[in-house]
Design a protein around this motif. Structure first.
Motif, PDB file in Angstrom:
ATOM      1  N   GLY A 160     -15.095   2.616  -1.805  1.00 32.29           N
ATOM      2  CA  GLY A 160     -15.272   1.673  -2.914  1.00 32.29           C
ATOM      3  C   GLY A 160     -14.135   1.668  -3.944  1.00 32.29           C
ATOM      4  N   HIS A 161     -12.970   2.287  -3.620  1.00 37.64           N
ATOM      5  CA  HIS A 161     -11.839   2.268  -4.569  1.00 37.64           C
ATOM      6  C   HIS A 161     -11.171   0.897  -4.607  1.00 37.64           C
ATOM      7  N   ILE A 162     -11.195   0.191  -3.482  1.00 37.39           N
ATOM      8  CA  ILE A 162     -10.628  -1.162  -3.425  1.00 37.39           C
ATOM      9  C   ILE A 162     -11.561  -2.029  -2.585  1.00 37.39           C
ATOM     10  N   ASP A 163     -11.427  -3.366  -2.730  1.00 37.80           N
ATOM     11  CA  ASP A 163     -12.132  -4.189  -1.753  1.00 37.80           C
ATOM     12  C   ASP A 163     -11.134  -4.972  -0.922  1.00 37.80           C
ATOM     13  N   GLU A 164     -11.626  -5.513   0.178  1.00 37.87           N
ATOM     14  CA  GLU A 164     -10.751  -6.084   1.194  1.00 37.87           C
ATOM     15  C   GLU A 164      -9.774  -7.101   0.611  1.00 37.87           C
ATOM     16  N   ALA A 165     -10.235  -7.875  -0.345  1.00 36.60           N
ATOM     17  CA  ALA A 165      -9.396  -8.935  -0.914  1.00 36.60           C
ATOM     18  C   ALA A 165      -8.158  -8.372  -1.611  1.00 36.60           C
ATOM     19  N   MET A 166      -8.202  -7.092  -1.954  1.00 32.69           N
ATOM     20  CA  MET A 166      -7.058  -6.488  -2.663  1.00 32.69           C
ATOM     21  C   MET A 166      -5.949  -6.017  -1.711  1.00 32.69           C
ATOM     22  N   ILE A 167      -6.194  -6.092  -0.401  1.00 32.90           N
ATOM     23  CA  ILE A 167      -5.202  -5.576   0.554  1.00 32.90           C
ATOM     24  C   ILE A 167      -4.056  -6.577   0.717  1.00 32.90           C
ATOM     25  N   THR A 168      -2.885  -6.184   0.261  1.00 36.15           N
ATOM     26  CA  THR A 168      -1.674  -7.012   0.352  1.00 36.15           C
ATOM     27  C   THR A 168      -0.576  -6.144   0.978  1.00 36.15           C
ATOM     28  N   PRO A 169       0.545  -6.749   1.352  1.00 35.29           N
ATOM     29  CA  PRO A 169       1.643  -5.913   1.861  1.00 35.29           C
ATOM     30  C   PRO A 169       2.037  -4.821   0.860  1.00 35.29           C
ATOM     31  N   ASP A 170       2.059  -5.145  -0.411  1.00 32.99           N
ATOM     32  CA  ASP A 170       2.422  -4.138  -1.426  1.00 32.99           C
ATOM     33  C   ASP A 170       1.439  -2.980  -1.433  1.00 32.99           C
ATOM     34  N   LEU A 171       0.162  -3.332  -1.438  1.00 31.06           N
ATOM     35  CA  LEU A 171      -0.855  -2.279  -1.452  1.00 31.06           C
ATOM     36  C   LEU A 171      -0.763  -1.429  -0.183  1.00 31.06           C
ATOM     37  N   PHE A 172      -0.567  -2.080   0.957  1.00 34.07           N
ATOM     38  CA  PHE A 172      -0.484  -1.316   2.201  1.00 34.07           C
ATOM     39  C   PHE A 172       0.698  -0.338   2.163  1.00 34.07           C
ATOM     40  N   GLY A 173       1.820  -0.807   1.610  1.00 36.22           N
ATOM     41  CA  GLY A 173       3.003   0.055   1.480  1.00 36.22           C
ATOM     42  C   GLY A 173       2.711   1.335   0.703  1.00 36.22           C
ATOM     43  N   LYS A 174       1.718   1.259  -0.186  1.00 37.13           N
ATOM     44  CA  LYS A 174       1.349   2.437  -0.997  1.00 37.13           C
ATOM     45  C   LYS A 174       0.542   3.457  -0.194  1.00 37.13           C
ATOM     46  N   HIS A 175       0.164   3.077   1.034  1.00 41.49           N
ATOM     47  CA  HIS A 175      -0.587   4.000   1.890  1.00 41.49           C
ATOM     48  C   HIS A 175       0.283   4.583   3.003  1.00 41.49           C
ATOM     49  N   LEU A 176       1.593   4.314   2.934  1.00 43.30           N
ATOM     50  CA  LEU A 176       2.509   4.856   3.947  1.00 43.30           C
ATOM     51  C   LEU A 176       3.154   6.147   3.434  1.00 43.30           C
ATOM     52  N   TYR A 177       3.743   6.922   4.350  1.00 44.44           N
ATOM     53  CA  TYR A 177       4.399   8.173   3.936  1.00 44.44           C
ATOM     54  C   TYR A 177       5.504   7.888   2.921  1.00 44.44           C
ATOM     55  N   THR A 178       6.071   6.693   3.001  1.00 39.35           N
ATOM     56  CA  THR A 178       7.239   6.329   2.188  1.00 39.35           C
ATOM     57  C   THR A 178       6.861   5.722   0.837  1.00 39.35           C
ATOM     58  N   ARG A 179       5.592   5.899   0.422  1.00 42.20           N
ATOM     59  CA  ARG A 179       5.116   5.179  -0.772  1.00 42.20           C
ATOM     60  C   ARG A 179       5.926   5.468  -2.038  1.00 42.20           C
ATOM     61  N   TYR A 180       6.634   6.586  -2.072  1.00 45.99           N
ATOM     62  CA  TYR A 180       7.386   6.935  -3.287  1.00 45.99           C
ATOM     63  C   TYR A 180       8.800   6.350  -3.312  1.00 45.99           C
ATOM     64  N   TYR A 181       9.198   5.702  -2.222  1.00 52.04           N
ATOM     65  CA  TYR A 181      10.590   5.240  -2.123  1.00 52.04           C
ATOM     66  C   TYR A 181      10.655   3.728  -1.962  1.00 52.04           C
ATOM     67  N   PRO A 182      11.733   3.108  -2.468  1.00 53.52           N
ATOM     68  CA  PRO A 182      11.914   1.677  -2.192  1.00 53.52           C
ATOM     69  C   PRO A 182      12.251   1.488  -0.709  1.00 53.52           C
ATOM     70  N   ASP A 183      12.121   0.286  -0.191  1.00 54.07           N
ATOM     71  CA  ASP A 183      12.491   0.031   1.210  1.00 54.07           C
ATOM     72  C   ASP A 183      13.993   0.222   1.391  1.00 54.07           C
ATOM     73  N   PRO A 184      14.419   0.658   2.576  1.00 51.86           N
ATOM     74  CA  PRO A 184      15.863   0.786   2.812  1.00 51.86           C
ATOM     75  C   PRO A 184      16.568  -0.575   2.695  1.00 51.86           C
ATOM     76  N   ASP A 185      17.753  -0.545   2.115  1.00 53.14           N
ATOM     77  CA  ASP A 185      18.591  -1.747   2.042  1.00 53.14           C
ATOM     78  C   ASP A 185      19.511  -1.815   3.248  1.00 53.14           C
ATOM     79  N   LEU A 186      19.928  -0.647   3.694  1.00 53.68           N
ATOM     80  CA  LEU A 186      20.899  -0.566   4.790  1.00 53.68           C
ATOM     81  C   LEU A 186      20.387   0.417   5.831  1.00 53.68           C
ATOM     82  N   LEU A 187      20.323  -0.037   7.076  1.00 53.21           N
ATOM     83  CA  LEU A 187      19.935   0.834   8.196  1.00 53.21           C
ATOM     84  C   LEU A 187      21.150   1.032   9.093  1.00 53.21           C
TER      85      LEU A 187
END
Ligand code: IPE
Ligand code: IPE
Ligand code: MG
Length: 241
Positions: A160-187
């Motif tokens: 009950g911390h969130i409901d389905e309507a709140m799931i966005t790409p941004d929110l999902f990114g906060k559930h990844l191991y990389t949540r503390y870092y910005p996305d890579p600019d250069l690979l």
């Protein structure tokens, strides 16, 4: 390789991610055991950390061991784990001096106990540093990370911390191991392979790619600076005009 022109600081990537590939071939070309390629590769790590510091890059994520690399012969896996432990033991002091903050992503619980302990010690000892953040991807697989992220979101909904309507790409990114870092600019990928090999699939959606035939143990400061100079000339459009 010739020294490259200094890059306009405004055009330096905030986050560089590298698939460090070609250690085995580097050793084989010299008639050496593969582990010697990994050993030489550790010096390239040091060189790239230094170059990133010089350039003012904020995050450097290095693919050091993939989920799939566990499939390699035990002798090679053991050599890599010993090298990792020795590297961390050896370089933590240097990271302190360079103001580098060490972090790690992946299924760290699968690493040998001694590696885990050393890793956590090094992370702890560099936690207050404010310069480059060096993220080691260890026992890392992007699909596993995404599945773990899905489980974490499902749990958050169920509790009950969130409901389905709140799931966005941004929110999902906060559930990844990389949540503390910005996305890579250069690979960057060394050794010329044109593939991603299960690395940061979600996070590299709009990363600029730079693939070089140079093998990882030969990839040093000037090579990293050349990649950044190439990046600085790109026109990133993110789907716009
Ligand atoms: C990269 O070099 C290091 C790891 C994957 C751990 P490789 O060991 O893949 O070297 P090649 O690709 O066989 O030359
Ligand atoms: C990718 O290299 C993983 C790392 C650099 C740690 P691999 O050598 O494992 O990738 P493949 O097997 O060529 O795709
Ligand atoms: Mg390889």
């Amino acid at each position: 390789m010739a020294a490259t022109n200094p890059v306009d600081p405004a055009c330096v990537p905030r986050h560089i991610a590298i698939i460090m590939d070609g250690n085995g071939r580097w050793a084989e070309e010299r008639g050496l055991p593969r582990r010697e390629g990994h050993r030489a590769g550790a010096d390239s790590v040091r060189a790239c950390v230094e170059a990133c510091g010089d350039l003012g890059v904020e995050f450097l994520t290095l693919y050091a061991f993939s989920s799939e690399n566990w499939k390699r012969p035990k002798t090679e896996v053991d050599a890599l784990m010993r090298l990792l432990e020795a590297f961390l033991k050896d370089k933590t002091k240097e990271m302190q001096q360079q103001n580098v903050r060490l972090q790690a992503i992946g299924r760290l619980d699968l690493l040998p106990e001694r590696c885990q302990k050393q890793l956590h010690r090094s992370i702890e000892q560099t936690a207050e540093n404010t310069g480059l953040t060096l993220v080691l991807a260890l026992s890392y697989g992007s699909r596993e990370e995404i599945v773990d992220g899905v489980k974490s979101v499902v749990r958050a909904v169920r509790e009950g911390h969130i409901d389905e309507a709140m799931i966005t790409p941004d929110l999902f990114g906060k559930h990844l191991y990389t949540r503390y870092y910005p996305d890579p600019d250069l690979l960057i990928r060394t050794s010329g392979e044109m593939r991603i090999s299960n690395f940061l699939l979600w996070q590299i959606s709009y990363a600029e790619m730079y693939i070089t035939r140079t093998l990882w143990p030969d990839f040093r400061q000037d090579d990293l600076k050349a990649a950044v100079a190439d990046y600085a000339r790109r026109n990133r459009r993110f789907g716009g005009l």
